[in-house]
Scaffold this active site. Structure first.
Site, PDB file in Angstrom:
ATOM      1  N   HIS A   1      19.759 -49.024  -1.687  1.00 37.20           N
ATOM      2  CA  HIS A   1      21.240 -49.000  -1.660  1.00 37.20           C
ATOM      3  C   HIS A   1      21.902 -49.883  -2.711  1.00 37.20           C
ATOM      4  CE1 HIS A   1      20.696 -52.694   0.790  1.00 37.20           C
ATOM      5  NE2 HIS A   1      21.868 -53.034   0.319  1.00 37.20           N
TER       6      HIS A   1
HETATM    7  C1  UD1 Z   1      27.072 -53.631   1.000  1.00 36.84           C
HETATM    8  C2  UD1 Z   1      26.945 -55.012   0.385  1.00 36.84           C
HETATM    9  C3  UD1 Z   1      25.479 -55.338   0.155  1.00 36.84           C
HETATM   10  C4  UD1 Z   1      24.674 -55.160   1.430  1.00 36.84           C
HETATM   11  C5  UD1 Z   1      24.928 -53.779   2.025  1.00 36.84           C
HETATM   12  C6  UD1 Z   1      24.257 -53.666   3.365  1.00 36.84           C
HETATM   13  C7  UD1 Z   1      28.756 -55.706  -1.122  1.00 36.84           C
HETATM   14  C8  UD1 Z   1      29.170 -55.882  -2.524  1.00 36.84           C
HETATM   15  N1  UD1 Z   1      27.591 -55.057  -0.921  1.00 36.84           N
HETATM   16  O1  UD1 Z   1      26.567 -52.696   0.064  1.00 36.84           O
HETATM   17  O2  UD1 Z   1      25.370 -56.683  -0.261  1.00 36.84           O
HETATM   18  O3  UD1 Z   1      23.321 -55.304   1.115  1.00 36.84           O
HETATM   19  O4  UD1 Z   1      26.335 -53.589   2.212  1.00 36.84           O
HETATM   20  O5  UD1 Z   1      24.096 -52.336   3.745  1.00 36.84           O
HETATM   21  O6  UD1 Z   1      29.443 -56.125  -0.234  1.00 36.84           O
HETATM   22  N2  UD1 Z   1      29.838 -45.874   2.583  1.00 36.84           N
HETATM   23  C9  UD1 Z   1      30.050 -44.891   3.514  1.00 36.84           C
HETATM   24  N3  UD1 Z   1      30.128 -45.255   4.823  1.00 36.84           N
HETATM   25  C10 UD1 Z   1      30.040 -46.528   5.245  1.00 36.84           C
HETATM   26  C11 UD1 Z   1      29.837 -47.532   4.283  1.00 36.84           C
HETATM   27  C12 UD1 Z   1      29.735 -47.191   2.964  1.00 36.84           C
HETATM   28  O7  UD1 Z   1      30.137 -43.713   3.163  1.00 36.84           O
HETATM   29  O8  UD1 Z   1      30.121 -46.777   6.463  1.00 36.84           O
HETATM   30  C13 UD1 Z   1      29.690 -45.494   1.154  1.00 36.84           C
HETATM   31  C14 UD1 Z   1      31.013 -45.455   0.406  1.00 36.84           C
HETATM   32  O9  UD1 Z   1      30.964 -44.386  -0.494  1.00 36.84           O
HETATM   33  C15 UD1 Z   1      31.024 -46.756  -0.349  1.00 36.84           C
HETATM   34  C16 UD1 Z   1      29.545 -46.993  -0.638  1.00 36.84           C
HETATM   35  O10 UD1 Z   1      28.875 -46.461   0.493  1.00 36.84           O
HETATM   36  O11 UD1 Z   1      31.785 -46.704  -1.525  1.00 36.84           O
HETATM   37  C17 UD1 Z   1      29.164 -48.438  -0.820  1.00 36.84           C
HETATM   38  O12 UD1 Z   1      29.582 -49.219   0.310  1.00 36.84           O
HETATM   39  P1  UD1 Z   1      29.857 -50.789   0.146  1.00 36.84           P
HETATM   40  O13 UD1 Z   1      30.127 -51.367   1.466  1.00 36.84           O
HETATM   41  O14 UD1 Z   1      30.857 -51.028  -0.935  1.00 36.84           O
HETATM   42  O15 UD1 Z   1      28.496 -51.327  -0.449  1.00 36.84           O
HETATM   43  P2  UD1 Z   1      27.019 -51.194   0.139  1.00 36.84           P
HETATM   44  O16 UD1 Z   1      26.180 -50.479  -0.852  1.00 36.84           O
HETATM   45  O17 UD1 Z   1      27.059 -50.687   1.522  1.00 36.84           O
HETATM   46  N1  UDP Z   2      18.489 -51.464   9.061  1.00 35.82           N
HETATM   47  C1  UDP Z   2      18.723 -50.651  10.157  1.00 35.82           C
HETATM   48  N2  UDP Z   2      18.757 -49.297   9.956  1.00 35.82           N
HETATM   49  C2  UDP Z   2      18.560 -48.725   8.731  1.00 35.82           C
HETATM   50  C3  UDP Z   2      18.331 -49.575   7.627  1.00 35.82           C
HETATM   51  C4  UDP Z   2      18.312 -50.942   7.821  1.00 35.82           C
HETATM   52  O1  UDP Z   2      18.883 -51.137  11.276  1.00 35.82           O
HETATM   53  O2  UDP Z   2      18.594 -47.477   8.630  1.00 35.82           O
HETATM   54  C5  UDP Z   2      18.453 -52.927   9.270  1.00 35.82           C
HETATM   55  C6  UDP Z   2      17.207 -53.594   8.737  1.00 35.82           C
HETATM   56  O3  UDP Z   2      16.164 -53.559   9.691  1.00 35.82           O
HETATM   57  C7  UDP Z   2      17.716 -55.010   8.484  1.00 35.82           C
HETATM   58  C8  UDP Z   2      19.132 -54.779   8.000  1.00 35.82           C
HETATM   59  O4  UDP Z   2      19.511 -53.494   8.503  1.00 35.82           O
HETATM   60  O5  UDP Z   2      17.749 -55.756   9.694  1.00 35.82           O
HETATM   61  C9  UDP Z   2      19.198 -54.787   6.504  1.00 35.82           C
HETATM   62  O6  UDP Z   2      20.405 -54.267   6.088  1.00 35.82           O
HETATM   63  P1  UDP Z   2      20.639 -53.618   4.649  1.00 35.82           P
HETATM   64  O7  UDP Z   2      19.351 -53.176   4.067  1.00 35.82           O
HETATM   65  O8  UDP Z   2      21.719 -52.624   4.804  1.00 35.82           O
HETATM   66  O9  UDP Z   2      21.275 -54.832   3.823  1.00 35.82           O
HETATM   67  P2  UDP Z   2      20.702 -56.114   3.090  1.00 35.82           P
HETATM   68  O10 UDP Z   2      19.785 -56.834   3.997  1.00 35.82           O
HETATM   69  O11 UDP Z   2      20.070 -55.650   1.822  1.00 35.82           O
HETATM   70  O12 UDP Z   2      21.937 -56.897   2.775  1.00 35.82           O
END
Ligand code: UD1
Ligand code: UDP
Length: 359
Positions: A204
């Site tokens: 992601h």
């Molecule tokens: C965010 C965090 C990242 C974290 C991750 C956990 C920032 C900069 N990044 O990344 O550090 O590791 O969350 O998962 O804060 N979207 C949906 N539905 C949702 C959420 C997101 O469709 O419920 C899509 C949208 O198109 C959005 C994109 O995902 O633009 C990215 O979402 P965003 O929350 O900005 O960043 P993550 O990649 O989720």
């Molecule tokens: N996780 C989850 N379901 C998923 C993917 C991840 O419950 O489909 C959990 C995972 O086990 C961990 C946390 O989400 O506890 C990690 O989140 P993510 O990878 O979104 O973010 P990051 O840790 O990179 O910020």
């Protein structure tokens, strides 16, 4: 009774909040603010249901956007909530834009900030998370670090006051749920996969979801003949569609694309995987604790000890390195207690209560 406000917004933050929220129950009044950064059911509500966390008292509903607009919306809406609730302390988690928006708003209003997962550094300033962490740590009054090296990182930036090496809160919740996993192998049958006979993949990060990064990862995955279980983050799904890459994965019978799963289901998938391929921070840690080899799709990591101990390998999004490591990576060293003892929430509670009593 003192009033504490937890501010969360993204999947890993709901998971990190759960143990501390439970530990503080009955000792303080707790209010939860969800920024709305994550909003799909399986990225948000699922965790409140599954982990039995009180549903958010406020949802700022900021949704998705550019870094600037998302952070600005959080500040705009959170300021009103803070002025309305006037908490004695705020608790924020990790390194997302929700963390940054909350730390800027609370810092400007002089609310004491507790940062859970402080001092974590990748050394890469081109990661949005690194900026979020550095700013948040600078503004925090209490800094709970997950590892010894995080204390050193803070010291190198001139921060030593208010730093407590409590251990990693993700270890707390993992430890509490590990025993349930053994009895839940049914989930593997539902997905028609077998213990130790599949690869678990998640992607992601910004760097891996632009066209170039995603193309290389998809190319690598499509050359693998083993079963790959791939719970797809919504950002990655959107980009696979945008860059017309989805068919390359859907066309392969061994690649199983699934929606994001709940926490327990994820632990099951991790525990029984032969190997994990990921760019997630949390999953690198879980892989190490559970004892599953991890291939990290990044060039650097915050969790350097997992690499040092031989259980994690950094391959970036280099196609050949991904394929080679899937075929040949075997952990070499012994795992240690790098994330503490799994009781960090109780230690945090003690420090928080003492701080509040002194105010
Ligand atoms: C965010 C965090 C990242 C974290 C991750 C956990 C920032 C900069 N990044 O990344 O550090 O590791 O969350 O998962 O804060 N979207 C949906 N539905 C949702 C959420 C997101 O469709 O419920 C899509 C949208 O198109 C959005 C994109 O995902 O633009 C990215 O979402 P965003 O929350 O900005 O960043 P993550 O990649 O989720
Ligand atoms: N996780 C989850 N379901 C998923 C993917 C991840 O419950 O489909 C959990 C995972 O086990 C961990 C946390 O989400 O506890 C990690 O989140 P993510 O990878 O979104 O973010 P990051 O840790 O990179 O910020």
């Amino acid at each position: 009774m003192s009033k504490i406000m937890h501010i969360v917004g993204a999947r890993p933050q709901f998971i990190k909040m759960a143990p501390l929220y439970n530990a503080l129950e009955n000792s303080v009044e707790q209010i939860t603010v969800h920024t709305g950064q994550h909003y799909d059911f399986e990225m948000s509500d699922l965790f409140f249901d599954e982990l039995k966390i009180h549903e958010p008292d406020y949802n700022l509903e900021v949704g998705s956007g550019t870094h600037g607009s998302q952070t600005a919306d959080i500040i705009l809406h959170l300021e009103k909530v803070l002025m309305n609730e006037n908490p004695d302390m705020v608790i924020i988690y990790g390194d997302t834009n929700s963390t940054l928006g909350a730390s800027l708003t609370c810092g400007k209003l002089y609310y004491p900030i507790v940062h859970v997962e402080a001092g974590v550094r990748s050394g890469n300033m081109h990661m949005p998370e690194e900026i979020n962490r550095i700013v948040t740590d600078k503004l925090s009054s209490i800094l709970f670090t997950p590892m010894k090296s995080s204390v050193e990182n803070l010291k190198n930036e001139g921060i030593s006051e208010g730093v407590y090496n409590t251990g990693d809160i993700m270890y707390d919740i993992l430890k509490n749920n590990l025993t349930q996993i053994e009895h839940r192998k049914r989930f593997l049958e539902q997905l028609s996969i077998k213990e130790n006979e599949y690869i678990l993949a998640t992607v992601h990060r910004e760097i891996n979801t632009d066209k170039e990064g995603l193309c290389k990862i998809v190319d690598a995955f499509s050359k693998i003949n083993e079963v790959i279980i791939f719970p797809i983050h919504p950002r990655t799904k959107k980009m696979l569609v945008k860059y017309n890459l989805l068919h390359k994965l859907i066309g392969k019978r061994n690649i199983k694309l699934i929606s994001p799963v709940g926490y327990l289901e994820m632990l099951i998938l991790e525990k029984f995987a032969r190997i994990i391929v990921t760019d997630s921070g949390g999953i690198q840690k879980e892989a190490y604790i559970i004892g599953v080899p991890c291939i990290t799709l990044r060039n650097e990591t915050e969790w350097k000890e997992t690499v040092r101990d031989g259980w994690n390998i950094l391959v970036g999004n280099d196609k050949e390195k991904i394929i080679d490591s899937i075929n040949s990576f075997h952990p070499k060293g012994r795992r240690k207690n790098i994330f503490g003892d799994g009781n960090s929430a109780l230690t945090m509670k003690g420090i928080i209560i003492e701080y509040l009593n002194e105010q």
